[in-house]
Design an enzyme around this catalytic site. Structure first.
Site, PDB file in Angstrom:
ATOM      1  N   ASP A   1       0.852  -1.202   0.000  1.00  0.00           N
ATOM      2  CA  ASP A   1       0.000   0.000   0.000  1.00  0.00           C
ATOM      3  C   ASP A   1       0.890   1.256   0.000  1.00  0.00           C
ATOM      4  O   ASP A   1       0.877   2.027   0.941  1.00  0.00           O
ATOM      5  CB  ASP A   1      -0.960   0.001   1.212  1.00  0.00           C
TER       6      ASP A   1
ATOM      7  N   ASP B   1       6.822   1.260   1.943  1.00  0.00           N
ATOM      8  CA  ASP B   1       6.522   0.263   0.902  1.00  0.00           C
ATOM      9  C   ASP B   1       7.343   0.560  -0.352  1.00  0.00           C
ATOM     10  O   ASP B   1       7.869  -0.349  -1.008  1.00  0.00           O
ATOM     11  CB  ASP B   1       5.043   0.298   0.498  1.00  0.00           C
TER      12      ASP B   1
ATOM     13  N   ASN C   1      -2.652   2.486   3.577  1.00  0.00           N
ATOM     14  CA  ASN C   1      -2.189   3.838   3.914  1.00  0.00           C
ATOM     15  C   ASN C   1      -3.123   4.904   3.357  1.00  0.00           C
ATOM     16  O   ASN C   1      -3.427   5.891   4.017  1.00  0.00           O
ATOM     17  CB  ASN C   1      -0.774   4.059   3.384  1.00  0.00           C
TER      18      ASN C   1
ATOM     19  N   THR D   1       3.222  -5.939   2.763  1.00  0.00           N
ATOM     20  CA  THR D   1       3.601  -4.725   3.497  1.00  0.00           C
ATOM     21  C   THR D   1       2.418  -3.785   3.718  1.00  0.00           C
ATOM     22  O   THR D   1       2.607  -2.610   4.014  1.00  0.00           O
ATOM     23  CB  THR D   1       4.760  -3.989   2.780  1.00  0.00           C
TER      24      THR D   1
ATOM     25  N   PHE E   1      -0.785  -0.742  12.663  1.00  0.00           N
ATOM     26  CA  PHE E   1      -1.697  -0.318  11.597  1.00  0.00           C
ATOM     27  C   PHE E   1      -2.117  -1.455  10.642  1.00  0.00           C
ATOM     28  O   PHE E   1      -3.304  -1.670  10.409  1.00  0.00           O
ATOM     29  CB  PHE E   1      -1.051   0.830  10.801  1.00  0.00           C
ATOM     30  N   ASN E   2      -1.146  -2.181  10.063  1.00  0.00           N
ATOM     31  CA  ASN E   2      -1.495  -3.175   9.030  1.00  0.00           C
ATOM     32  C   ASN E   2      -2.426  -4.256   9.577  1.00  0.00           C
ATOM     33  O   ASN E   2      -3.311  -4.747   8.862  1.00  0.00           O
ATOM     34  CB  ASN E   2      -0.234  -3.850   8.468  1.00  0.00           C
TER      35      ASN E   2
ATOM     36  N   HIS F   1       9.795   0.533   8.177  1.00  0.00           N
ATOM     37  CA  HIS F   1       9.157  -0.750   8.515  1.00  0.00           C
ATOM     38  C   HIS F   1       9.212  -1.799   7.393  1.00  0.00           C
ATOM     39  O   HIS F   1       9.758  -2.886   7.552  1.00  0.00           O
ATOM     40  CB  HIS F   1       7.659  -0.533   8.789  1.00  0.00           C
ATOM     41  N   ASP F   2       8.549  -1.447   6.279  1.00  0.00           N
ATOM     42  CA  ASP F   2       8.280  -2.461   5.246  1.00  0.00           C
ATOM     43  C   ASP F   2       9.550  -2.978   4.578  1.00  0.00           C
ATOM     44  O   ASP F   2       9.601  -4.126   4.112  1.00  0.00           O
ATOM     45  CB  ASP F   2       7.359  -1.872   4.166  1.00  0.00           C
TER      46      ASP F   2
END
Ligand code: BDR
Ligand code: CA
Length: 309
Positions: free
Chosen positions: A8, A13, A38, A123, A163-164, A237-238
């Protein structure tokens, strides 16, 4: 190793895509699929295509679920901006186009016709993969592993949930209970991988368009994390998922049992990690618990530098 990247984009990402497609990457991207996360899925698709334009990547890009399985969508504009990829100056319309097939069907087709097992790199929220597993359970036999960014022992969207996972906890439950091997990069680890002003300077010094693009992404992202969470850096993060597949020595893991909370009043979307093995349940997730930060950033820099050659 062949991967499908379900995402996303999203600043981090975008970095994951760029690492995976770099000249030093051993990964072959079979497809990029997008999901509501996102920002709205249409915007995430445009962003994925714009990233492909910038790095000259020709792979099928397919748009996926417009909303989570049960809940209404929730977006993270305050972190990624209105476009989902605010910061760099990007054209409104990408040159490349998405294919005319739903992401869930492309994922199923790719898995059923592959002559080797594929690794799914996730992701964003897990909606597309949950739908694919529900629609065609036979795909399980052809998934090498699901490598995802999500969860952790605390949250960033609620005190309990990342979040994810929070955006579509019902989908996460399907994935974590599917029996397919899952490898998880949660906040405990990804919050240790911070892009800082120094990272931006180093990218600018590389002096080529891909490095400049990431520098602009990081400038926005670092400020968003400062304003929103008072962080001194933006967690990429991703990118941890792809970095691990490119260099398995960066992260260390523990094999643990994780349940996904879908009912709790305050804990919806929590990854309930049985760290001390109190449930006696079989481990179902390889959880990233340690990292060699220098090794991560050295891989990152080599990958981005390779675009300038
Ligand atoms: C996750 O949420 C999104 O905002 C990021 O792209 C990342 O996938 C971090 O919680
Ligand atoms: Ca993401």
């Amino acid at each position: 190793m062949k991967i499908i990247l379900d995402c996303d984009p999203g600043h981090d990402d975008a970095v994951a895509i760029i690492l995976a497609a770099s000249a030093i990457s051993p990964l072959t991207i079979e497809a990029i699929t997008t999901v509501a996360g996102n920002v709205e899925v249409e915007k995430n698709t445009l962003n994925a295509l714009k990233v492909c334009d910038i790095i000259g990547l020709d792979v099928p890009v397919a748009q996926g679920a417009v909303r989570p399985l049960v809940k209404q969508p929730e977006i993270a504009e305050e972190i990624h901006g209105e476009s989902g990829l605010d910061g760099p100056n990007l054209p409104a319309t990408p040159e490349r186009k998405a294919i005319n097939q739903h992401a869930v069907d492309l994922i199923i087709d790719k898995l059923l016709t592959a002559n080797e097992k594929l690794t799914l790199v996730l992701t964003g929220p897990l909606t597309n993969i949950a739908l694919a597993l529900i629609k065609e359970p036979k795909i399980k036999d052809n998934i090498e592993e699901i490598v995802l960014m999500g969860g952790g022992s605390y949250g960033n969207w609620t005190p309990a949930a990342e979040f994810n996972i929070y955006v579509d906890a019902e989908a996460a439950k399907v994935v974590f209970e599917s029996g397919v091997p899952v490898r998880m990069f949660g906040l405990d680890i990804t919050h240790q991988v911070l892009a800082t002003d120094k990272t931006v300077t180093e990218l600018k010094e590389m002096d080529h368009p891909v490095a400049d693009f990431i520098a602009e992404l990081f400038i926005f992202f670092i400020k968003a994390y400062k304003d929103h969470f008072d962080f001194n850096g933006g967690p990429v993060h991703d990118a941890c998922t792809v970095a691990h597949l490119m260099d398995p020595a960066i992260f260390s893991f523990e094999h643990l049992h994780i349940d996904i909370e879908t009912k709790g009043e305050h804990t919806y979307g929590m990854t309930v990690i049985d760290r001390d093995r109190v449930t006696g349940k079989e481990p179902n997730v390889c959880v990233a618990t340690g990292l060699d930060e220098n090794r991560f950033w050295s891989l990152f820099k080599n990958a981005i530098a390779s675009y300038g050659n």
